[in-house]
Scaffold this active site. Sequence first.
Site, PDB file in Angstrom:
ATOM      1  N   GLU A 302      -5.019  75.440  19.061  1.00 56.74           N
ATOM      2  CA  GLU A 302      -4.575  75.100  17.715  1.00 56.74           C
ATOM      3  C   GLU A 302      -4.459  73.572  17.379  1.00 56.74           C
ATOM      4  OE1 GLU A 302      -0.986  77.726  17.429  1.00 56.74           O
ATOM      5  OE2 GLU A 302      -2.461  79.432  17.184  1.00 56.74           O
ATOM      6  N   ASP A 383      -1.836  87.361  19.886  1.00 59.93           N
ATOM      7  CA  ASP A 383      -0.800  86.624  19.731  1.00 59.93           C
ATOM      8  C   ASP A 383       0.433  87.554  19.142  1.00 59.93           C
ATOM      9  OD1 ASP A 383       0.691  84.418  19.001  1.00 59.93           O
ATOM     10  OD2 ASP A 383      -0.426  83.911  17.255  1.00 59.93           O
ATOM     11  N   GLU A 411       8.097  86.958  14.669  1.00 62.83           N
ATOM     12  CA  GLU A 411       6.889  86.269  13.797  1.00 62.83           C
ATOM     13  C   GLU A 411       6.238  87.421  13.093  1.00 62.83           C
ATOM     14  OE1 GLU A 411       4.658  83.583  15.878  1.00 62.83           O
ATOM     15  OE2 GLU A 411       3.206  83.206  14.078  1.00 62.83           O
TER      16      GLU A 411
HETATM   17  O1  GCW Z   1       1.336  82.497  16.721  1.00 61.80           O
HETATM   18  C1  GCW Z   1       1.033  81.235  16.795  1.00 61.80           C
HETATM   19  C2  GCW Z   1       2.116  80.566  15.935  1.00 61.80           C
HETATM   20  C3  GCW Z   1       2.437  79.194  15.972  1.00 61.80           C
HETATM   21  C4  GCW Z   1       2.757  78.725  17.474  1.00 61.80           C
HETATM   22  C5  GCW Z   1       1.561  79.272  18.128  1.00 61.80           C
HETATM   23  C6  GCW Z   1       1.783  79.188  19.740  1.00 61.80           C
HETATM   24  C7  GCW Z   1       3.798  77.013  18.066  1.00 61.80           C
HETATM   25  O2  GCW Z   1       1.786  80.871  14.438  1.00 61.80           O
HETATM   26  O3  GCW Z   1       3.373  78.774  15.105  1.00 61.80           O
HETATM   27  O4  GCW Z   1       2.801  77.553  17.658  1.00 61.80           O
HETATM   28  O5  GCW Z   1       1.412  80.369  18.220  1.00 61.80           O
HETATM   29  O6  GCW Z   1       2.459  80.082  20.389  1.00 61.80           O
HETATM   30  O7  GCW Z   1       1.629  78.032  20.285  1.00 61.80           O
END
Ligand code: GCW
Length: 843
Positions: A302, A383, A411
């Site tokens: 990311e 995720d 989340e």
């Molecule tokens: O799910 C995603 C989240 C990000 C997060 C990332 C991760 C901290 O939306 O906010 O970043 O995963 O786990 O690294």
Amino acid sequence: MRSLLWLAVVGLAVAEDGLAAWLRYARVPGASRHLGKLPSAVVTLNATKGYPVHTAGQELVDGIGGLFGKKLTVAKSKPKGTTATVGTVSAYVDKNPSAAKGLPDLVEDGFYLKISKGNVLILGQNERGALYGAFHYLSVIAQGNVSDFTLTSNPDAPVRWVNQWDNMQDGGTHGSVERGYGGDSIFFWDGHIREDLTRAGQYARLLASIGINAVVANNVNANASILTPENMDGLARIADVFRPYGVQLGVSLNFAAPQLLGGLDTFDPLDKAVVNWWQGIADNLYKRIPDMAGYLVKANSEGQPGPMTYNRTLADGANLFARTLQPHGGIILFRAFVYDHRSLNQTLDWKADRANAAVDYFDGLDDKFEDNVVIQIKYGPIDFQVREPVSPLFTHLRRTGATVELQITQEYLGQQAHVVYLAPMWKELLDFDLRVDSKPSTLKSIVSGKRFGQKLTGYAGVVNVGTNTTWLGSHLAMSNLYAYGKLAWDPEQTSTGILKEWTTLTFGHDKLVHDVITKISMESWPAYEDYSGNLGIQTLTDILLGHYGPNPGSQDGNPWGQWTRADDDTIGMDRTVWNGTGFAGQYPPEIAAMYENIETTPDNLLLWFHHVPYTQKLKSGKTVIQHFYDAHYKGSATAQTFVTLWEKLKGRIDKERYEHVLFRLIYQAGHSLVWRDSVNQFYFNKSGIPDELGRVGNHKYRIEAEEMELKGYKSYRVSPFEAASGYHCVVTETNSTVGTATTKLKVPSGKYDLAVNYYDMALGNSTWELFVDRKLVGKWKGDLEYELGRAPSPYIDGQTAARKTFRGVRVKKGSELKVVGRPDGLEPAPIDYISVLPEGTVD
Ligand code: GCW
């Protein structure tokens, strides 16, 4: 004055704001009857202030004082009368060499308890274990059990960490805690470590009571400035407030820090200057914090920098840090959440799949990692979704240890504005048998190190508490934190058993309170799955914005790879080997074969593994599309019952927490209907297949706002369309015009529940008033952004859609129904529809 006195008498004088969580030490019913079965003095062995054995002594005094009203004295050597002796095994054996034989074997952090006629012996393998033993004893007596027992308790795995995603400064993209819904960071402010770390100490106390041994305080999306000398001093202060509780500090690193902070022109992990720079950092940190736990690193994911920037392997990256930690005894948790969202193309590549990334990147590296590297793997390949299969990477690492990363912060699971008790989901994952080499290989046996024999394995939980006194933004969400610690210690514990303990400690002993909390909690995950994303399609939330409200269309057409590949006729990700992305083939053969075949894939993961027509028949006999419709009705109907269940508890728990929870449950009930209707409308619109029961798209009790007589309000087409009933809402004509929407009711005279669906954006605090025949029924404000921690949104969409219900309102046939909306700031007092519901009806 009188009420104050009364509160003092019944021992309820503490504010029930959630701060004490499950460590309230509230008076046990019939406390005075038990005094004889409790110790009268505490003896701490070799206790030093600021270290866990000393803390244990203090907790015993406070705990027994609060729970039973018995004042204990602290003594260095054996006083007269019954005692609670607490210390390490070695300190005890030093004093009583002959006792050594009778003591059990303890692993690191383990403890031994012996309770006999008011004499209590609490021994830890180390100081931390002694504190765990004290907390355990206090939890048992807080539950009203003062009988004799002996217990040996060892943790299932050595790594039991929590990760906070706290940013160094306020006002980042997601607030000061990324994906945090309980307020600002308790650690950082304005780029620095807070002066006042009281909350950090209180947090460590809660965590120690559930066996958590380390906290990574800063976000995995790490700011390099955490390593400035000033901030290292600050980290040392955090470690100081953690230390009395045996909680170690971990630090997240930014891989490019040698360049960003160190002024080097490279961050290549094999470059000598880079290696030296990192060694200097480790030495400097350990000089300040000799007991630091180690590091957490997110690399090449990311947009974060990593070793692959220099064509080095992930092992090169992890080992760089591992070696600098070795002289100090630290470990590194290196995240497997590695994927490149820029290279994923949905339209051009049928085989592209984010789910493949972790195994693709880590395969072949198992024997390349240093011994103090642990790979931290999210439970599922994507995720933290409401339903995912267990990540196959757990079966590819046999030499290198792994931790499973669980997410306590919800989340994708309602952001603490929806109650979702997660222990049943975690249990299902931990109990899943991955059949490595055709032998029993449950996830829990892998992360305990038992299956493959690694030394460093365990659990990492993303918690994200904040400055809110409830910690997570919701009292009921705290059962998830409690359950996380309990399962990391012993994954054999049951979801209901853990909940029972937590409920007693948090809300007391009333049976009805227990029945209600158990029912709501145990139904909450299935309900949320039913209304947010079924059959393995994942949480159909807004993937581009807050990850909160419904937005099924946002999953596809972008490189984030949480695709559903839904078109007019078909839906689901084909992850088979024969025709799809090949992901199913990453599992050991038995599991791969199960997922490869549509017949043997369980219904709840069907769309995770297969791309099928909406008319595909499930094992239940229903079609996929009818299952969607039915599940959304079922799940949201369950959410309505949470309100009535909770209302039974009025007067049975303190008003403060009763109201706080009730507010959220009412909100959830309303928002679950938003989810239901959005998802159902979206797929009805796509597939054109009607609901067999005729519910979807037919809402006979609703009056669309855009069809009412409007003054100062105008019709507005909502995007995404499915976030509004009839695709439209009304908004005021300008930011200062008061809007009215009026209609004449055609229903027979009687009592009705009036529900107004509106949008509460983060751009202002509009007010709405509802009138029947010019009489005010009720008035409310658009201030949910202050009441709920969920991600705020500036849009009229599924995140901001909300419902206000007025129950039992008398109306006549021909009554005039009117809503008056006053805009505020940039929020134009939007209204979607009004439901006039015969009492007990939901729509
Ligand atoms: O799910 C995603 C989240 C990000 C997060 C990332 C991760 C901290 O939306 O906010 O970043 O995963 O786990 O690294």
